[in-house]
Scaffold this motif. Structure first.
Motif, PDB file in Angstrom:
ATOM      1  N   ASN A 175       0.787  -1.232   0.000  1.00  0.00           N
ATOM      2  CA  ASN A 175       0.000   0.000   0.000  1.00  0.00           C
ATOM      3  C   ASN A 175       0.820   1.284   0.000  1.00  0.00           C
ATOM      4  O   ASN A 175       0.246   2.371  -0.076  1.00  0.00           O
ATOM      5  N   PHE A 176       2.146   1.175   0.080  1.00  0.00           N
ATOM      6  CA  PHE A 176       2.976   2.379   0.129  1.00  0.00           C
ATOM      7  C   PHE A 176       4.232   2.198  -0.721  1.00  0.00           C
ATOM      8  O   PHE A 176       4.785   1.104  -0.809  1.00  0.00           O
TER       9      PHE A 176
ATOM     10  N   ILE B 219       9.321   3.166  -6.824  1.00  0.00           N
ATOM     11  CA  ILE B 219       8.135   3.660  -7.517  1.00  0.00           C
ATOM     12  C   ILE B 219       8.209   3.210  -8.972  1.00  0.00           C
ATOM     13  O   ILE B 219       9.130   3.572  -9.699  1.00  0.00           O
ATOM     14  N   GLY B 220       7.249   2.401  -9.402  1.00  0.00           N
ATOM     15  CA  GLY B 220       7.235   1.933 -10.781  1.00  0.00           C
ATOM     16  C   GLY B 220       7.549   0.457 -10.898  1.00  0.00           C
ATOM     17  O   GLY B 220       8.324  -0.100 -10.106  1.00  0.00           O
TER      18      GLY B 220
ATOM     19  N   GLU C 295      -1.023   0.329  -7.036  1.00  0.00           N
ATOM     20  CA  GLU C 295      -1.416   0.938  -8.300  1.00  0.00           C
ATOM     21  C   GLU C 295      -2.545   1.921  -8.028  1.00  0.00           C
ATOM     22  O   GLU C 295      -3.563   1.566  -7.442  1.00  0.00           O
ATOM     23  N   GLN C 296      -2.355   3.151  -8.440  1.00  0.00           N
ATOM     24  CA  GLN C 296      -3.330   4.196  -8.133  1.00  0.00           C
ATOM     25  C   GLN C 296      -4.656   3.952  -8.840  1.00  0.00           C
ATOM     26  O   GLN C 296      -4.711   3.376  -9.923  1.00  0.00           O
ATOM     27  N   GLU C 297      -5.744   4.408  -8.204  1.00  0.00           N
ATOM     28  CA  GLU C 297      -7.072   4.316  -8.799  1.00  0.00           C
ATOM     29  C   GLU C 297      -7.403   5.576  -9.594  1.00  0.00           C
ATOM     30  O   GLU C 297      -8.102   5.528 -10.593  1.00  0.00           O
ATOM     31  N   TYR C 298      -6.886   6.692  -9.116  1.00  0.00           N
ATOM     32  CA  TYR C 298      -7.094   7.936  -9.843  1.00  0.00           C
ATOM     33  C   TYR C 298      -6.059   8.951  -9.371  1.00  0.00           C
ATOM     34  O   TYR C 298      -5.336   8.723  -8.399  1.00  0.00           O
TER      35      TYR C 298
ATOM     36  N   PHE D 292       0.557  16.508  -8.153  1.00  0.00           N
ATOM     37  CA  PHE D 292      -0.366  15.443  -8.512  1.00  0.00           C
ATOM     38  C   PHE D 292      -0.199  14.288  -7.528  1.00  0.00           C
ATOM     39  O   PHE D 292       0.922  13.860  -7.249  1.00  0.00           O
ATOM     40  N   TYR D 293      -1.322  13.803  -7.009  1.00  0.00           N
ATOM     41  CA  TYR D 293      -1.305  12.744  -6.014  1.00  0.00           C
ATOM     42  C   TYR D 293      -2.004  11.504  -6.558  1.00  0.00           C
ATOM     43  O   TYR D 293      -3.159  11.573  -6.986  1.00  0.00           O
ATOM     44  N   GLY D 294      -1.309  10.377  -6.533  1.00  0.00           N
ATOM     45  CA  GLY D 294      -1.948   9.118  -6.878  1.00  0.00           C
ATOM     46  C   GLY D 294      -2.720   8.614  -5.677  1.00  0.00           C
ATOM     47  O   GLY D 294      -2.170   8.500  -4.582  1.00  0.00           O
ATOM     48  N   ILE D 295      -3.996   8.312  -5.859  1.00  0.00           N
ATOM     49  CA  ILE D 295      -4.859   7.928  -4.741  1.00  0.00           C
ATOM     50  C   ILE D 295      -5.345   6.495  -4.921  1.00  0.00           C
ATOM     51  O   ILE D 295      -5.677   6.066  -6.022  1.00  0.00           O
ATOM     52  N   LYS D 296      -5.380   5.763  -3.819  1.00  0.00           N
ATOM     53  CA  LYS D 296      -5.877   4.389  -3.845  1.00  0.00           C
ATOM     54  C   LYS D 296      -6.637   4.111  -2.557  1.00  0.00           C
ATOM     55  O   LYS D 296      -6.266   4.600  -1.496  1.00  0.00           O
TER      56      LYS D 296
END
Length: 298
Positions: free
Chosen positions: A249-250, A256-257, A266-269, A277-281
């Motif tokens: 989760n982190f 990263i990648g 893996e981000q949802e949006y 820009f923040y990847g959110i999950k």
């Protein structure tokens, strides 16, 4: 009859120790610096909060003098070179290992998984670890005298903690248990569960370092109000559960990648705020968490 009585005492004491031990993953998941590399004084704070949480949720409080021995044991687990065995990557089932995909310039070698180190007295007794202590004790002279029998030893395994407790050597037991606490605490750190040696360059290390016994997160008590003790059957289960949550989760700075060997999280949006820009999950508790950050354009 006497043998049965002895077995009952052993099992009761072992059960008490296990019950105390189970709260670590809960405490760590609630702390604001869960995705951090913990400094020595931060480990001391984590242990202090763990004890307070246990006492608040258990019918049997720990002895008042146990706190100092647990905290000192937690700090002393970072004596060099023990900390090389404080990594456990549950995705690739490895301890700290050289991986050119993550840090090609750092020849770390291969070290034992922390969950195995916690129970491997043979390894802990090797000459590699029989070196002078690098971290000063915080115990008083009287307290140090109470554990003087083991201060020159290097076997601080789960089995030894139980053995000391069963034999009535409670100070030695709690000091040894502190070493195990440290390993569980490190299992909440993505750097430690994603094989990232982070030699002085963890973005979170300085942030985590501001929390210590003199500077406690004032919101922590409220965050823990709805929490309860977690009881599992084996020590191994605590390492597995917390390591998987941390790793899955982190991110750590250098993992990263998918090119690093980790396909998740893996981000949802993506969400934008103040040119970042923040990847959110969403995690299994339906809480939205930041997974990665990159600078935005002006």
């Amino acid at each position: 009859m006497e043998n049965r009585k002895y077995v009952d005492v052993v099992m009761n004491r072992k059960s008490d120790k296990t019950t105390f031990f189970v709260i670590f993953s809960l405490i760590l998941s609630a702390l604001p610096f869960v995705a951090s590399a913990y400094q020595i004084d931060t480990h001391a704070l984590l242990t202090d909060e763990t004890i307070s949480f246990y006492n608040a949720h258990s019918d049997n409080d720990l002895p008042s003098d146990a706190r100092a021995f647990l905290i000192d044991g937690t700090r002393r687990e970072d004596d060099a070179p023990r900390w090389m065995n404080h990594f456990y990557d549950p995705i690739h089932e490895r301890g700290l290992s050289y991986d050119p995909k993550i840090n090609p310039e750092i020849p770390t070698g291969d070290w034992q998984k922390s969950k195995e180190w916690a129970e491997d007295g043979d390894n802990q007794n090797k000459l590699t670890y029989k070196v002078p202590a690098t971290i000063a004790s915080i115990l008083t002279a009287v307290e140090r005298w109470k554990i003087s029998e083991i201060t020159s030893k290097t076997d601080f395994t789960w089995r030894e903690a139980i053995r000391h407790y069963v034999n009535g050597d409670t100070e030695q037991a709690f000091f040894t248990l502190g070493h195990i606490l440290h390993l569980i605490q490190d299992t909440s750190v993505p750097d430690h569960t994603r094989n990232d040696p982070h030699p002085g360059d963890s973005p979170y290390e300085n942030f985590a370092g501001k929390y210590n016994l003199s500077n406690v997160d004032k919101n922590l008590t409220d965050k823990l109000k709805t929490k309860s003790l977690i009881e599992l059957k084996k020590l191994d289960e605590y390492f597995n559960g917390l390591a998987k949550y941390s790793s899955n989760n982190f991110y750590s700075k250098d993992t990263i990648g998918i090119q690093t060997g980790f396909s998740i999280p893996e981000q949802e949006y993506v969400s934008e705020s103040n040119n970042y820009f923040y990847g959110i999950k969403r995690d299994e508790n339906t809480l939205r968490k930041i997974r990665g950050i990159r600078g935005g354009s002006n």
